[in-house]
Write an enzyme that holds these catalytic residues in place. Structure first.
Site, PDB file in Angstrom:
ATOM      1  CG  HIS A   1       0.355   3.269  -9.398  1.00  0.00           C
ATOM      2  ND1 HIS A   1       0.095   3.136  -8.427  1.00  0.00           N
ATOM      3  CD2 HIS A   1       0.101   2.585 -10.658  1.00  0.00           C
ATOM      4  CE1 HIS A   1      -1.523   2.061  -9.681  1.00  0.00           C
ATOM      5  NE2 HIS A   1      -0.843   1.748 -10.203  1.00  0.00           N
TER       6      HIS A   1
ATOM      7  CE1 TYR B   1      -1.620  -7.836 -11.584  1.00  0.00           C
ATOM      8  CE2 TYR B   1      -3.143  -5.782 -12.519  1.00  0.00           C
ATOM      9  CZ  TYR B   1      -2.688  -5.716 -11.699  1.00  0.00           C
ATOM     10  OH  TYR B   1      -2.270  -5.662 -10.641  1.00  0.00           O
TER      11      TYR B   1
ATOM     12  CB  THR C   1      -4.844  -3.129  -6.993  1.00  0.00           C
ATOM     13  OG1 THR C   1      -4.067  -3.405  -6.642  1.00  0.00           O
ATOM     14  CG2 THR C   1      -5.525  -1.815  -7.612  1.00  0.00           C
TER      15      THR C   1
END
Length: 588
Positions: free
Chosen positions: A279, A395, A408
């Site tokens: 990630h 979230y 993000t």
């Protein structure tokens, strides 16, 4: 929060805004003057690379194949076409032929995250990891039944054709050699805690054949696993088959994916495929763009013969793949076993449920002039309230790629408006007209919050950076400490469809994607990923932990689908509002 907790938090916030906040903001403003992006470098370092726990489940995420169709059941052939498609995409990337994603066909989104898609690997360190990216790589590394093989991607100065890659994959499958000592479970080092892996790398992989082999893995274009299990959607067992498929892509056996590689491409024995992605280097929409291209190119452009093999002819002049050689001492094998124990415990605790919802989809939702994303987010709020009897910090990931090097931002989906709607749905005294009104207000609020997040007016990344500044200055902020330590018990993300035209869904409605998913963020919470496919399908991926008595992934899904069945509109009115008993999970 209850009234007392809220007043206390309000007091801390006001104190921060007057006293410490302006000082931290001044330093952050200084950074913003010279940094390309005032958030992204710190986000990558402190949220991802400095994490010392396992990245498997906790950070890595996965992408699934087509939901219902399987272009071929020949494992080597599927690998041949898909690997060739991956390399075609890499070539387009190198030639800068991939157009930026556009908003309203006018505003381009930043493409910087694509840069480290291939030829990249996360390198463990004792205090912090780093990302190693090489300019070019002419090979891949393939794992099959405990052995590692190096496969060259070029022959006679050209890229291998799909049939030639299939031939190389079949040679690996037919190879009967045994794993070397410690080789089979070696990748468990990438699945466990980071510090033992970093120390083992320095102690046992600094010279000799082990260093050369590790170098081959880390500098490969990407990692490939020819999995010896069969996975995918099974009509006879629709629920558990997808759950097993999801868990296999998320963690597998904990030693058959190289979790540090930017991408581990997985092809199962029955021809199904998927991907596990690290990630830190980029977010899911970047991999999603690649994956859409690979699936479409595999099925529509490259195709297969009637016997399931890749088109074209074999080429016996191509040298076979070479086995990577390892010299793994017993002390290192003990570290591997220790990491595998940690990874197995983590994997066994993941309660995963993946499910296609086909009652209705985007088509019906948009007739009500409601954002499909807001619709699903409100469904999640009611599902969570029915599951736990309370609200929680929620979230939802939003892209900030309108800005250079943007990553993000957080959309806080649990709002006053959404809570009022949820309470109205649970209150038998409320009438349908009032519920519709509250639903509209909540969905409009959600869209507003999403727009703010996308355009740089979110709050969470700003608060995160203020916290980093406070750490650099060595000052404590009770406000920032409490705000940033609040657990996200409901962590959600929509997988966007970016190239719908590639799949010709009007002509071939079966070409629907399963999307992808991720592990739970909080020990007592849910991780929810969803993809809104075409007009009539929403795919959900729900994760939680077996060890938590407060979560059950399958029951949470039941609660949601009860809600989704209720929220059916016709001509801008509710069809019906059913009697809503408490969710069955409360009594389980």
């Amino acid at each position: 929060m209850d009234e007392e907790q809220f007043k206390r938090m309000e007091g801390l916030a006001k104190d921060f805004a007057v006293n410490l906040g302006p000082r931290l903001q001044w330093y952050l403003k200084l950074k913003s003057w010279w940094a390309t992006n005032y958030v992204s470098d710190w986000w990558e370092e402190y949220i991802y690379l400095r994490g010392r726990g396992p990245i498997m489940v906790n950070s890595n995420y996965y992408a699934m194949d087509y939901l219902y169709i399987l272009p071929t059941t020949v494992q080597a052939a599927r690998a041949g076409n898909a690997i060739h498609a991956l390399l075609l995409y890499r070539r387009k990337l190198d030639r800068e032929e991939i157009k930026p994603l556009m908003i309203n066909n006018t505003i381009p989104m930043c493409s910087s995250q694509y840069e480290r898609m291939f030829n990249s690997s996360r390198i463990p360190g004792v205090e912090t990891d780093t990302i190693q990216h090489v300019k070019d790589s002419k090979h891949i590394v393939v794992y099959h039944k405990g052995r590692y093989f190096k496969v060259w991607l070029y022959h006679d100065g050209r890229l291998l054709k799909p049939r030639e890659i299939e031939q190389q994959m079949q040679r690996i499958i037919d190879d009967k050699s045994r794993p070397q000592p410690g080789e089979e479970t070696l990748a468990a080092l990438t699945a466990g805690d980071r510090v033992p892996w970093a120390k083992a790398r320095k102690d046992y992989f600094v010279n000799g054949k082990s260093k050369q082999s590790l170098d081959a893995v880390e500098k490969a274009a990407f990692f490939v696993t020819l999995d010896d299990t069969e996975q995918g959607y099974n009509k006879e067992d629709p629920v558990t088959s997808l759950d097993k498929y999801a868990k296999s892509l998320l963690h597998g056996k904990c030693y058959d994916r190289w979790f540090d590689k930017s991408m581990s491409f997985i092809v199962f024995k029955n021809g199904k495929m998927g991907m596990n992605c690290e990630h830190s280097w980029a977010d899911a929409p970047i991999v999603g763009h690649l994956w859409e291209y690979v699936m479409a190119t595999d099925k529509f452009d490259l195709g297969y013969n009637e016997d399931g093999h890749c088109r074209g002819d074999v080429n016996p002049s191509i040298p076979p793949p070479s086995r990577l050689q390892w010299d793994i001492p017993e002390e290192c094998q003990n570290v591997i076993e220790s990491s595998l124990t940690v990874a197995n415990a983590l994997a066994d605790d993941v309660d995963f449920h993946s499910f296609p919802f086909e009652n209705f989809g985007k088509g019906l939702i948009k007739k009500t002039r409601t954002s499909p994303d807001a619709f699903v987010q409100l469904a999640l709020q009611l599902a969570h309230f029915r599951d736990k009897g309370k609200f929680c910090l929620t979230y939802e990931a939003s892209m900030t790629r309108l800005f250079r090097e943007g990553r993000t931002e957080t959309v806080r989906s649990c709002t006053i408006e959404s809570s009022e709607f949820v309470l109205a749905m649970s209150n038998p005294k409320e009438n349908n007209e009032s519920r519709v009104k509250l639903f509209k207000a909540a969905s409009e609020k959600h869209q507003q919050m999403y727009r703010l997040a996308m355009t740089g007016a979110g709050i969470d990344r700003h608060l995160f950076c203020l916290y980093v500044v406070s750490k650099y200055l060595g000052v404590d902020s009770p406000f920032l400490k409490e705000v940033l330590s609040e657990p996200w018990r409901l962590s959600t993300s929509q997988t966007p469809q970016q190239q719908v035209h590639l799949f010709q869904l009007e002509k071939y409605p079966e070409n629907v994607s399963s999307g992808g998913g991720f592990g739970p963020v909080a020990d007592d919470g849910y991780g929810v990923s969803y993809i809104i496919v075409g007009e009539n399908l929403i795919n959900f991926h729900i994760s939680s932990k077996f060890s938590s008595p407060e979560t059950v992934s399958t029951i949470f899904l039941v609660c949601r689908f009860r809600l989704l069945a209720i929220l059916q509109f016709s001509k801008m009115r509710w069809v019906s509002v059913l009697q809503l008993g408490s969710c069955p999970s409360v009594s389980i």
